[in-house]
Design a protein around this motif. Structure first.
Motif, PDB file in Angstrom:
ATOM      1  N   UNK A  48       0.812  -1.214   0.000  1.00 41.80           N
ATOM      2  CA  UNK A  48       0.000   0.000   0.000  1.00 41.80           C
ATOM      3  C   UNK A  48       0.847   1.266   0.000  1.00 41.80           C
ATOM      4  N   UNK A  49       1.984   1.249   0.657  1.00 42.34           N
ATOM      5  CA  UNK A  49       2.862   2.422   0.657  1.00 42.34           C
ATOM      6  C   UNK A  49       3.491   2.570  -0.731  1.00 42.34           C
ATOM      7  N   UNK A  50       3.436   3.753  -1.336  1.00 42.64           N
ATOM      8  CA  UNK A  50       3.935   3.916  -2.712  1.00 42.64           C
ATOM      9  C   UNK A  50       5.457   4.014  -2.823  1.00 42.64           C
ATOM     10  N   UNK A  51       6.160   4.337  -1.726  1.00 39.98           N
ATOM     11  CA  UNK A  51       7.605   4.564  -1.818  1.00 39.98           C
ATOM     12  C   UNK A  51       8.318   3.654  -0.817  1.00 39.98           C
ATOM     13  N   UNK A  78       5.486   8.303  11.001  1.00 38.80           N
ATOM     14  CA  UNK A  78       5.136   9.606  10.444  1.00 38.80           C
ATOM     15  C   UNK A  78       5.476   9.662   8.955  1.00 38.80           C
ATOM     16  N   UNK A  79       6.616   9.076   8.568  1.00 44.44           N
ATOM     17  CA  UNK A  79       7.047   9.092   7.164  1.00 44.44           C
ATOM     18  C   UNK A  79       6.086   8.325   6.266  1.00 44.44           C
ATOM     19  N   UNK A  80       5.606   7.188   6.737  1.00 37.79           N
ATOM     20  CA  UNK A  80       4.703   6.399   5.900  1.00 37.79           C
ATOM     21  C   UNK A  80       3.293   6.988   5.909  1.00 37.79           C
ATOM     22  N   UNK A  81       2.878   7.555   7.041  1.00 31.53           N
ATOM     23  CA  UNK A  81       1.533   8.137   7.123  1.00 31.53           C
ATOM     24  C   UNK A  81       1.415   9.419   6.304  1.00 31.53           C
ATOM     25  N   UNK A  82       2.436  10.260   6.367  1.00 28.25           N
ATOM     26  CA  UNK A  82       2.345  11.576   5.733  1.00 28.25           C
ATOM     27  C   UNK A  82       2.839  11.608   4.293  1.00 28.25           C
ATOM     28  N   UNK A  83       3.769  10.703   3.934  1.00 28.94           N
ATOM     29  CA  UNK A  83       4.341  10.779   2.584  1.00 28.94           C
ATOM     30  C   UNK A  83       4.397   9.428   1.879  1.00 28.94           C
ATOM     31  N   UNK A  84       3.958   8.377   2.537  1.00 31.14           N
ATOM     32  CA  UNK A  84       3.971   7.063   1.913  1.00 31.14           C
ATOM     33  C   UNK A  84       5.349   6.469   1.755  1.00 31.14           C
ATOM     34  N   UNK A  85       6.331   6.959   2.553  1.00 35.97           N
ATOM     35  CA  UNK A  85       7.702   6.437   2.485  1.00 35.97           C
ATOM     36  C   UNK A  85       7.867   5.391   3.578  1.00 35.97           C
ATOM     37  N   UNK A 104      13.653  11.107  -2.954  1.00 34.63           N
ATOM     38  CA  UNK A 104      13.093  12.440  -3.211  1.00 34.63           C
ATOM     39  C   UNK A 104      11.866  12.685  -2.327  1.00 34.63           C
ATOM     40  N   UNK A 105      11.006  11.680  -2.225  1.00 33.90           N
ATOM     41  CA  UNK A 105       9.810  11.820  -1.397  1.00 33.90           C
ATOM     42  C   UNK A 105      10.189  11.882   0.091  1.00 33.90           C
ATOM     43  N   UNK A 131      11.217  15.376   0.710  1.00 31.90           N
ATOM     44  CA  UNK A 131      10.022  16.215   0.809  1.00 31.90           C
ATOM     45  C   UNK A 131       9.377  16.068   2.185  1.00 31.90           C
ATOM     46  N   UNK A 132       9.328  14.868   2.691  1.00 34.56           N
ATOM     47  CA  UNK A 132       8.779  14.626   4.023  1.00 34.56           C
ATOM     48  C   UNK A 132       9.562  15.410   5.081  1.00 34.56           C
ATOM     49  N   UNK A 133      10.891  15.375   4.990  1.00 36.15           N
ATOM     50  CA  UNK A 133      11.730  16.086   5.958  1.00 36.15           C
ATOM     51  C   UNK A 133      11.454  17.595   5.919  1.00 36.15           C
ATOM     52  N   UNK A 134      11.371  18.132   4.698  1.00 38.58           N
ATOM     53  CA  UNK A 134      11.165  19.574   4.525  1.00 38.58           C
ATOM     54  C   UNK A 134       9.774  19.999   4.995  1.00 38.58           C
ATOM     55  N   UNK A 135       8.766  19.253   4.576  1.00 44.81           N
ATOM     56  CA  UNK A 135       7.385  19.615   4.862  1.00 44.81           C
ATOM     57  C   UNK A 135       7.030  19.490   6.347  1.00 44.81           C
ATOM     58  N   UNK A 136       7.798  18.690   7.090  1.00 47.32           N
ATOM     59  CA  UNK A 136       7.453  18.452   8.485  1.00 47.32           C
ATOM     60  C   UNK A 136       8.467  19.040   9.458  1.00 47.32           C
ATOM     61  N   UNK A 137       9.270  19.998   8.977  1.00 48.25           N
ATOM     62  CA  UNK A 137      10.114  20.773   9.865  1.00 48.25           C
ATOM     63  C   UNK A 137      11.338  20.103  10.406  1.00 48.25           C
TER      64      UNK A 137
END
Length: 375
Positions: free
Chosen positions: A18-21, A326-333, A362-363, A366-372
């Motif tokens: 289910x996780x895309x990344x 948090x990484x899998x919930x918010x960005x699918x990583x 890359x995703x 993005x997760x790191x940047x978007x979540x501070x």
């Protein structure tokens, strides 16, 4: 028989499809059936004519000969084929371990390599830890010897190690086998990543060095053909294999005929498949190294010399389990936190063996940047 849940498989059951990344997978890039068959002239026609009846319990004779050819001193009689590596581990451990036995397992390790010991009443387990020396993962052979008891029957190791990436050198393989020989201990060697060396030293199969060693191999990991579900045990101790095959009668009985056919094709071109996957790992490591250099205040990168996995360290003051969730919930990583291995510390497993690693990184960024998490 009572046995604990397989924590890694339970975790993957939630996210693997289910996780895309997927940034934590321990296998290498796979391929379509038609791609594999195209490697061998006439293979497609042979595959379509494959008889779909029962196969031999020990495995297809030609496949056993092909597997034996990977070793220095083995023949087909030294090979027992299984429906994947998991069945091989489960069968061997159930045959080997009895109440009153003591087993040592390299740790962390694939859970079934030690969990059967925990399920046998009166069987004791000690863990030989792969440890973080602040720069890389290491083992201590003096520590191993200190764990050996008069009733120690079995040592289980995994090299290249999943999840740390630690890999015995050939000199260490000799040393390990000598310790087992001196104490008359059986050695179970999980070598499912053998062939993915990147440090210039091709490792020997441990079963070639010690009569009481059983080597585990599989088409899933180094070859990237997990869907075939074909694994094997190889040992000079054919009397032990005779006992294990009787346990197999209560599991799969035999393997899939189409899978055995495809495995024979793959092993004919094994060097090409291993090179393909090793090259991919090397390229992914280059990309990931740049990522970790950029975020060295967030992560402590651990090097790997063989295999597709590494166990890196999270440096921030947040539980690694929470960070991975948090990484899998918010960005699918998808990453794999250390608690899946019942390990302390801020470690997480990352896989380098698939083509999707650059996009997943890359995703992840993005997760790191978007979540501070970045400066």
């Amino acid at each position: 028989m009572k046995i604990k849940d397989f924590k890694l498989e339970c975790y993957f059951g939630l996210y693997e499809f289910t996780a895309p990344y997927l940034l934590t997978q321990s296998d290498c890039e796979s391929m379509r059936t038609e791609e594999l068959l195209a490697m061998e002239p006439g293979a497609q026609e042979g595959y379509l004519k494959q008889w779909l009846g029962y196969t031999e319990t020990w495995g297809d004779p030609d496949l056993r000969r092909a597997i034996a050819g990977l070793y220095q001193s083995m023949s087909a009689e030294n090979v027992l084929v299984f429906h994947g590596a998991q069945e091989a581990i489960f069968g061997y451990m159930n045959v080997m371990l009895d109440p009153g036995d003591h087993m040592i397992a390299m740790y962390p390790n694939y859970q079934s390599a030690y969990e059967v010991a925990n399920s046998v009443p009166g069987c004791e387990l000690s863990k030989w830890y792969v440890r973080d020396d602040g720069e890389k993962w290491v083992v201590d052979f003096d520590e191993l010897e200190s764990l050996i008891r008069p009733n120690t029957k079995l040592l289980a190791v995994n090299s290249p190690n999943n999840p740390t990436g630690y890999t015995f050198t050939n000199a260490e393989i000799e040393k390990l086998c000598e310790i087992c020989r001196r104490h008359d201990i059986y050695l179970f060697s999980d070598e499912v990543y053998k062939g993915l060396e990147m440090d210039g030293e091709k490792r020997d199969w441990m079963a070639d060095h010690y009569d009481k060693c059983v080597s585990l191999g599989v088409m899933s990991k180094a070859y990237g053909l997990a869907g075939l579900r074909v694994g094997w045990l190889v040992s000079r101790d054919t009397a032990l294999l005779d006992k294990v095959v009787k346990f197999k009668h209560y599991m799969s009985i035999c393997c899939s005929a189409p899978s055995e056919y495809l495995s024979k094709v793959a092993l004919k071109h094994g060097d090409a498949l291993l090179k393909r996957n090793t090259d991919l790992i090397r390229e992914n490591i280059k990309i990931a190294d740049k990522f970790f250099e950029k975020y060295d205040y967030l992560f402590e990168k651990k090097p790997i010399s063989c295999g597709p996995v590494a166990f890196h360290k999270l440096l921030i003051d947040m539980p690694v389990k929470e960070f991975c969730q948090m990484a899998v919930d918010k960005k699918g990583v998808l990453l794999l936190p250390a608690d899946i291995y019942d390990m302390d510390g801020q470690y997480f497993r990352m896989g380098y063996g698939r083509k999707g690693v650059p996009e997943a990184l890359e995703k992840f960024e993005e997760f790191l940047i978007e979540n501070g998490f970045t400066r």
